[in-house]
Design a protein around this motif. Sequence first.
Motif, PDB file in Angstrom:
ATOM      1  N   ALA A  37      13.137  28.185  11.905  1.00  0.00           N
ATOM      2  CA  ALA A  37      13.310  27.510  12.981  1.00  0.00           C
ATOM      3  C   ALA A  37      14.262  28.335  14.022  1.00  0.00           C
ATOM      4  CB  ALA A  37      13.742  26.143  12.917  1.00  0.00           C
ATOM      5  N   GLY A  38      14.915  29.353  13.582  1.00  0.00           N
ATOM      6  CA  GLY A  38      15.690  30.213  14.468  1.00  0.00           C
ATOM      7  C   GLY A  38      17.105  29.917  14.302  1.00  0.00           C
ATOM      8  N   VAL A  39      17.606  29.008  13.610  1.00  0.00           N
ATOM      9  CA  VAL A  39      19.111  28.835  13.224  1.00  0.00           C
ATOM     10  C   VAL A  39      19.526  30.121  12.635  1.00  0.00           C
ATOM     11  CG1 VAL A  39      20.819  27.418  12.096  1.00  0.00           C
ATOM     12  CG2 VAL A  39      18.915  26.348  13.261  1.00  0.00           C
ATOM     13  N   PRO A  40      20.706  30.410  13.049  1.00  0.00           N
ATOM     14  CA  PRO A  40      21.236  31.750  12.031  1.00  0.00           C
ATOM     15  C   PRO A  40      21.790  31.376  10.680  1.00  0.00           C
ATOM     16  CG  PRO A  40      22.347  31.678  14.182  1.00  0.00           C
ATOM     17  CD  PRO A  40      21.617  30.544  14.224  1.00  0.00           C
ATOM     18  N   PRO A  41      21.636  32.393   9.689  1.00  0.00           N
ATOM     19  CA  PRO A  41      21.531  31.967   8.447  1.00  0.00           C
ATOM     20  C   PRO A  41      22.717  31.270   7.995  1.00  0.00           C
ATOM     21  CG  PRO A  41      20.870  34.188   8.267  1.00  0.00           C
ATOM     22  CD  PRO A  41      20.980  33.649   9.825  1.00  0.00           C
ATOM     23  N   ILE A  42      24.058  31.683   8.287  1.00  0.00           N
ATOM     24  CA  ILE A  42      25.392  30.884   8.077  1.00  0.00           C
ATOM     25  C   ILE A  42      25.264  29.542   8.532  1.00  0.00           C
ATOM     26  CG2 ILE A  42      27.807  30.805   8.574  1.00  0.00           C
ATOM     27  CD1 ILE A  42      27.828  33.759   8.268  1.00  0.00           C
ATOM     28  N   ALA A  43      24.867  29.440   9.742  1.00  0.00           N
ATOM     29  CA  ALA A  43      24.752  28.135  10.309  1.00  0.00           C
ATOM     30  C   ALA A  43      23.643  27.216   9.855  1.00  0.00           C
ATOM     31  CB  ALA A  43      24.534  28.222  11.898  1.00  0.00           C
ATOM     32  N   ALA A  44      22.609  27.869   9.294  1.00  0.00           N
ATOM     33  CA  ALA A  44      21.297  27.267   8.758  1.00  0.00           C
ATOM     34  C   ALA A  44      22.026  26.499   7.385  1.00  0.00           C
ATOM     35  CB  ALA A  44      20.361  28.026   8.441  1.00  0.00           C
ATOM     36  N   ASN A  45      22.820  27.203   6.834  1.00  0.00           N
ATOM     37  CA  ASN A  45      23.352  27.019   5.326  1.00  0.00           C
ATOM     38  C   ASN A  45      24.338  25.690   5.512  1.00  0.00           C
ATOM     39  OD1 ASN A  45      23.886  26.977   2.434  1.00  0.00           O
ATOM     40  ND2 ASN A  45      25.890  28.231   2.823  1.00  0.00           N
ATOM     41  N   PHE A 101      25.717  38.157   4.679  1.00  0.00           N
ATOM     42  CA  PHE A 101      25.156  36.791   4.044  1.00  0.00           C
ATOM     43  C   PHE A 101      23.516  36.697   4.074  1.00  0.00           C
ATOM     44  CE2 PHE A 101      23.779  32.410   4.423  1.00  0.00           C
ATOM     45  CZ  PHE A 101      24.277  31.984   3.206  1.00  0.00           C
ATOM     46  N   SER A 102      23.025  37.161   5.137  1.00  0.00           N
ATOM     47  CA  SER A 102      21.529  37.267   5.213  1.00  0.00           C
ATOM     48  C   SER A 102      20.983  38.320   4.172  1.00  0.00           C
ATOM     49  CB  SER A 102      21.148  38.053   6.575  1.00  0.00           C
ATOM     50  OG  SER A 102      21.529  37.299   7.623  1.00  0.00           O
ATOM     51  N   ALA A 103      21.649  39.267   3.940  1.00  0.00           N
ATOM     52  CA  ALA A 103      21.268  40.381   2.852  1.00  0.00           C
ATOM     53  C   ALA A 103      21.403  39.324   1.100  1.00  0.00           C
ATOM     54  CB  ALA A 103      22.137  41.516   2.686  1.00  0.00           C
ATOM     55  N   LEU A 104      22.660  38.461   1.066  1.00  0.00           N
ATOM     56  CA  LEU A 104      22.861  37.742  -0.057  1.00  0.00           C
ATOM     57  C   LEU A 104      21.620  36.643  -0.203  1.00  0.00           C
ATOM     58  CD1 LEU A 104      26.473  37.499  -0.030  1.00  0.00           C
ATOM     59  CD2 LEU A 104      25.145  38.890  -1.751  1.00  0.00           C
ATOM     60  N   VAL A 105      21.181  35.883   0.831  1.00  0.00           N
ATOM     61  CA  VAL A 105      20.296  34.901   0.969  1.00  0.00           C
ATOM     62  C   VAL A 105      19.312  35.096  -0.292  1.00  0.00           C
ATOM     63  CG1 VAL A 105      18.610  33.600   2.128  1.00  0.00           C
ATOM     64  CG2 VAL A 105      20.683  33.709   2.951  1.00  0.00           C
ATOM     65  N   PRO A 106      18.244  35.960  -0.457  1.00  0.00           N
ATOM     66  CA  PRO A 106      17.128  35.936  -1.041  1.00  0.00           C
ATOM     67  C   PRO A 106      17.910  35.989  -2.479  1.00  0.00           C
ATOM     68  CG  PRO A 106      17.347  38.124   0.018  1.00  0.00           C
ATOM     69  CD  PRO A 106      18.190  37.230   0.745  1.00  0.00           C
ATOM     70  N   TRP A 107      18.774  36.770  -3.021  1.00  0.00           N
ATOM     71  CA  TRP A 107      19.389  36.754  -4.263  1.00  0.00           C
ATOM     72  C   TRP A 107      20.048  35.385  -4.702  1.00  0.00           C
ATOM     73  CZ3 TRP A 107      17.979  40.422  -6.806  1.00  0.00           C
ATOM     74  CH2 TRP A 107      17.719  41.810  -6.175  1.00  0.00           C
ATOM     75  N   LEU A 108      20.562  34.719  -3.492  1.00  0.00           N
ATOM     76  CA  LEU A 108      21.182  33.240  -3.998  1.00  0.00           C
ATOM     77  C   LEU A 108      19.867  32.201  -4.129  1.00  0.00           C
ATOM     78  CD1 LEU A 108      24.045  33.043  -1.089  1.00  0.00           C
ATOM     79  CD2 LEU A 108      24.289  33.034  -3.637  1.00  0.00           C
ATOM     80  N   LEU A 109      19.038  32.627  -3.432  1.00  0.00           N
ATOM     81  CA  LEU A 109      17.694  31.616  -3.769  1.00  0.00           C
ATOM     82  C   LEU A 109      17.341  31.929  -5.062  1.00  0.00           C
ATOM     83  CD1 LEU A 109      15.938  31.816  -0.355  1.00  0.00           C
ATOM     84  CD2 LEU A 109      16.983  29.526  -1.268  1.00  0.00           C
ATOM     85  N   LEU A 110      17.030  33.068  -5.699  1.00  0.00           N
ATOM     86  CA  LEU A 110      16.366  33.613  -6.642  1.00  0.00           C
ATOM     87  C   LEU A 110      17.458  33.011  -7.877  1.00  0.00           C
ATOM     88  CD1 LEU A 110      15.271  37.153  -6.927  1.00  0.00           C
ATOM     89  CD2 LEU A 110      14.032  35.073  -7.048  1.00  0.00           C
ATOM     90  N   MET A 239      10.047  31.217  -1.227  1.00  0.00           N
ATOM     91  CA  MET A 239      11.019  31.048  -0.341  1.00  0.00           C
ATOM     92  C   MET A 239      11.978  32.482  -0.596  1.00  0.00           C
ATOM     93  SD  MET A 239      10.636  28.953   1.852  1.00  0.00           S
ATOM     94  CE  MET A 239       9.677  27.319   1.949  1.00  0.00           C
ATOM     95  N   ALA A 240      12.213  32.854  -1.628  1.00  0.00           N
ATOM     96  CA  ALA A 240      13.057  33.989  -1.982  1.00  0.00           C
ATOM     97  C   ALA A 240      12.211  35.156  -1.512  1.00  0.00           C
ATOM     98  CB  ALA A 240      13.470  34.071  -3.457  1.00  0.00           C
ATOM     99  N   ALA A 241      10.965  35.112  -1.653  1.00  0.00           N
ATOM    100  CA  ALA A 241      10.071  36.406  -1.243  1.00  0.00           C
ATOM    101  C   ALA A 241       9.884  36.488   0.100  1.00  0.00           C
ATOM    102  CB  ALA A 241       8.556  36.311  -2.130  1.00  0.00           C
ATOM    103  N   LEU A 242       9.747  35.557   0.592  1.00  0.00           N
ATOM    104  CA  LEU A 242       9.890  35.487   2.264  1.00  0.00           C
ATOM    105  C   LEU A 242      11.116  36.082   2.702  1.00  0.00           C
ATOM    106  CD1 LEU A 242       8.118  31.849   2.840  1.00  0.00           C
ATOM    107  CD2 LEU A 242       7.158  34.310   3.314  1.00  0.00           C
ATOM    108  N   PHE A 243      12.081  35.736   2.370  1.00  0.00           N
ATOM    109  CA  PHE A 243      13.624  36.211   2.706  1.00  0.00           C
ATOM    110  C   PHE A 243      13.834  37.501   2.346  1.00  0.00           C
ATOM    111  CE2 PHE A 243      14.570  31.764   3.563  1.00  0.00           C
ATOM    112  CZ  PHE A 243      15.539  31.879   4.531  1.00  0.00           C
ATOM    113  N   PHE A 244      13.273  38.070   1.254  1.00  0.00           N
ATOM    114  CA  PHE A 244      13.127  39.574   0.821  1.00  0.00           C
ATOM    115  C   PHE A 244      12.269  40.378   1.866  1.00  0.00           C
ATOM    116  CE2 PHE A 244      14.674  38.757  -3.492  1.00  0.00           C
ATOM    117  CZ  PHE A 244      15.718  39.463  -3.777  1.00  0.00           C
TER     118      PHE A 244
END
Length: 247
Positions: A37-45, A101-110, A239-244
């Motif tokens: 929805a456009g919220v930056p990753p840290i704010a989204a978390n 953090f954006s780079a970590l997100v898919p790994w955290l989801l996995l 979701m992890a695949a989409l973030f990758f």
Amino acid sequence: MNPETWILLLTAALAAGALNAVAGGGSFLTFPALVFAGVPPIAANATSAVAVSPGYLGSTLGFRPELAALPRPRLWAEGAVCAAGGLAGAGLLLVTPAKLFSALVPWLLLFATALFALAPWLTGRRGGAAHPAARMAGLACVAVYGGYFNGGLGILLMALYAITGETSINTANALKNLNSLVLSLLSVAAFAWAGAVAWPQALAMALAATVGGYAGARVARRLPAKLLRSGVIATGLVMAALFFARG
């Protein structure tokens, strides 16, 4: 935001509330929905943490008899550790560069998805009574993770109690819910103080998640548990695949 985006966020929150009431994994929906929805990753978390936090209170109240049977010093000690860990994890998130953090997100989801998939094995492993210091050290590590990234928190707590000798599943659940509530409240307070929460989205999604938790628990009882778990795992992987792909 346009109406379509609000529909996406509220639908994700409704579904997350239902998932958390039965199987967990709701943050697999709320966090990605906010990012898309456009919220930056840290704010989204941070916003996702606010959105799912009301569910912890209801879950804790549901286990009042089990909590009342436990020694007060243990509850206070574990609560203090989780409060400190939640604050530490939130602080760590707030000082993490957005790009990292954006780079970590898919790994955290996995990682969270793997935890969910392995949950029956993890929580089914029973250990002997661990030294209280060892249990507290493990609890501190889990609390820091929960303050940093909420996905899979409940599974980690249940696994910790299982391998440190807690024999009652209801007692483990009660402690999991109480300590999740404590660290969630402290981490959310830190996010709010730092101005990291998108409040219109957070409040609307928290309301939707509460409704979803109430309604979803009634409906989901009629669905096969394996089907629910498979759906959560599939969602996490997608979701992890989409973030990758986004990276």
